[in-house]
Scaffold this active site. Sequence first.
Site, PDB file in Angstrom:
ATOM      1  N   ILE A 153       0.837  -1.201   0.000  1.00 22.22           N
ATOM      2  CA  ILE A 153       0.000   0.000   0.000  1.00 22.22           C
ATOM      3  C   ILE A 153       0.872   1.252   0.000  1.00 22.22           C
ATOM      4  CG2 ILE A 153      -1.687   1.336   1.311  1.00 22.22           C
ATOM      5  CD1 ILE A 153      -2.765  -1.383   2.361  1.00 22.22           C
ATOM      6  N   THR A 227      -4.880   4.945   7.352  1.00 27.22           N
ATOM      7  CA  THR A 227      -5.733   3.948   6.703  1.00 27.22           C
ATOM      8  C   THR A 227      -5.293   2.543   7.106  1.00 27.22           C
ATOM      9  OG1 THR A 227      -4.296   4.028   4.745  1.00 27.22           O
ATOM     10  CG2 THR A 227      -6.299   5.387   4.698  1.00 27.22           C
ATOM     11  N   ALA A 228      -4.468   2.456   8.172  1.00 30.98           N
ATOM     12  CA  ALA A 228      -3.909   1.170   8.606  1.00 30.98           C
ATOM     13  C   ALA A 228      -4.765   0.577   9.712  1.00 30.98           C
ATOM     14  CB  ALA A 228      -2.464   1.361   9.050  1.00 30.98           C
ATOM     15  N   ARG A 229      -4.383   0.806  10.965  1.00 32.13           N
ATOM     16  CA  ARG A 229      -5.153   0.356  12.113  1.00 32.13           C
ATOM     17  C   ARG A 229      -5.098   1.450  13.177  1.00 32.13           C
ATOM     18  NH1 ARG A 229      -7.253  -2.625   9.263  1.00 32.13           N
ATOM     19  NH2 ARG A 229      -7.551  -4.876   9.393  1.00 32.13           N
ATOM     20  N   ASP A 253      -9.459   6.642   8.461  1.00 29.84           N
ATOM     21  CA  ASP A 253     -10.373   5.625   7.941  1.00 29.84           C
ATOM     22  C   ASP A 253     -10.581   4.492   8.933  1.00 29.84           C
ATOM     23  OD1 ASP A 253     -11.931   4.527   5.626  1.00 29.84           O
ATOM     24  OD2 ASP A 253     -10.434   2.915   5.746  1.00 29.84           O
ATOM     25  N   GLU A 258     -15.521   0.560  16.138  1.00 31.40           N
ATOM     26  CA  GLU A 258     -16.208   0.613  14.848  1.00 31.40           C
ATOM     27  C   GLU A 258     -17.517  -0.167  14.927  1.00 31.40           C
ATOM     28  OE1 GLU A 258     -13.559  -0.694  11.750  1.00 31.40           O
ATOM     29  OE2 GLU A 258     -12.132   0.929  12.101  1.00 31.40           O
ATOM     30  N   HIS A 277     -13.992   3.190   7.533  1.00 28.65           N
ATOM     31  CA  HIS A 277     -13.185   1.994   7.276  1.00 28.65           C
ATOM     32  C   HIS A 277     -13.542   1.387   5.911  1.00 28.65           C
ATOM     33  CE1 HIS A 277     -10.893  -1.528   9.367  1.00 28.65           C
ATOM     34  NE2 HIS A 277     -10.520  -1.363   8.109  1.00 28.65           N
TER      35      HIS A 277
END
Length: 303
Positions: A153, A227-229, A253, A258, A277
């Site tokens: 990525i 955008t990872a964790r 994200d 969540e 996400h």
Amino acid sequence: MRGVFVDANEALAGIMERLTRPDDPKVRIHRDPDIKPEQYPEVLDGAQIAIVDHTALPTEVAKKCTGLKHVVFLGTGARSYMNPEELAELGISVHLIKGYGDTAVAESAIALMWASARVIAMMDREMRAGNWLREDGMQLTGKTLGLIGFGGIAAEVARIASGSGMKVIAWNRSPKSYPGVEFTELDTVLAKSDVVSLHLLLNDETRGMITREKILAMKRGVILINTARAAVIDEAAMIDALKSGHIRHAGLDVFNIEPLPGDHPLTKLPNVTLSAHSAFRTPEASENLIEAAWVHCRRIVKS
């Protein structure tokens, strides 16, 4: 040997059916993306393979899944949903899918970066409320993008960012090289980057790795993209830095909870752009994902 796609939404179910080959192992598609973890034993009904999109599989529940030997997790972040080591002790192997959405996630990271730099979401919100907000943005051409973690990525992010006139520097735990990217120490990436984008897998080493001290080591006015964790960064410290202006804007994200609750502190900050996400969600990535899941199933049956 048979399998069950335990939590398929309609889009993934359709792709799964379309990519089925006549000689494939039998996989039943359970069309319910909202199953509860305690439903696993009933849904699997003795199947040896569980294809899992996003439903948590606690070890105590896995013990009740008679016959389960393999979990094909649709992505790389299985640790957010299950404990692979504990499952291995039960004789259950967890199989990950890497690379399927590299371009999709990279494009989302770039989109969040540009939206953050030009405060597009903030202006959109204000205009819908009847306010003509005109805000100075950050011009990204010529700025430095720092990538923390460098897999597929991040390589795609580097390619796109370099093409837009940004200087790209990066840190990775193991030595890497990539055209046009300068690899350096983590402290250097933090200190020199106008934009910091996180690209780390979540594990025991990376959980909480971006501490309050590391956030304060970033340039004042930095843009932060994740955008990872979510768990790789100290959320409370990030929120404090957003409030103080040390972080100019964050494009996020991923979140510790969540779906993100509507009253979460992040939803109250004007200098945050949020997405649900969904960085990996494109038809192309979904196609790659399900094809890779079938490859796992075919290999498992033949082994």
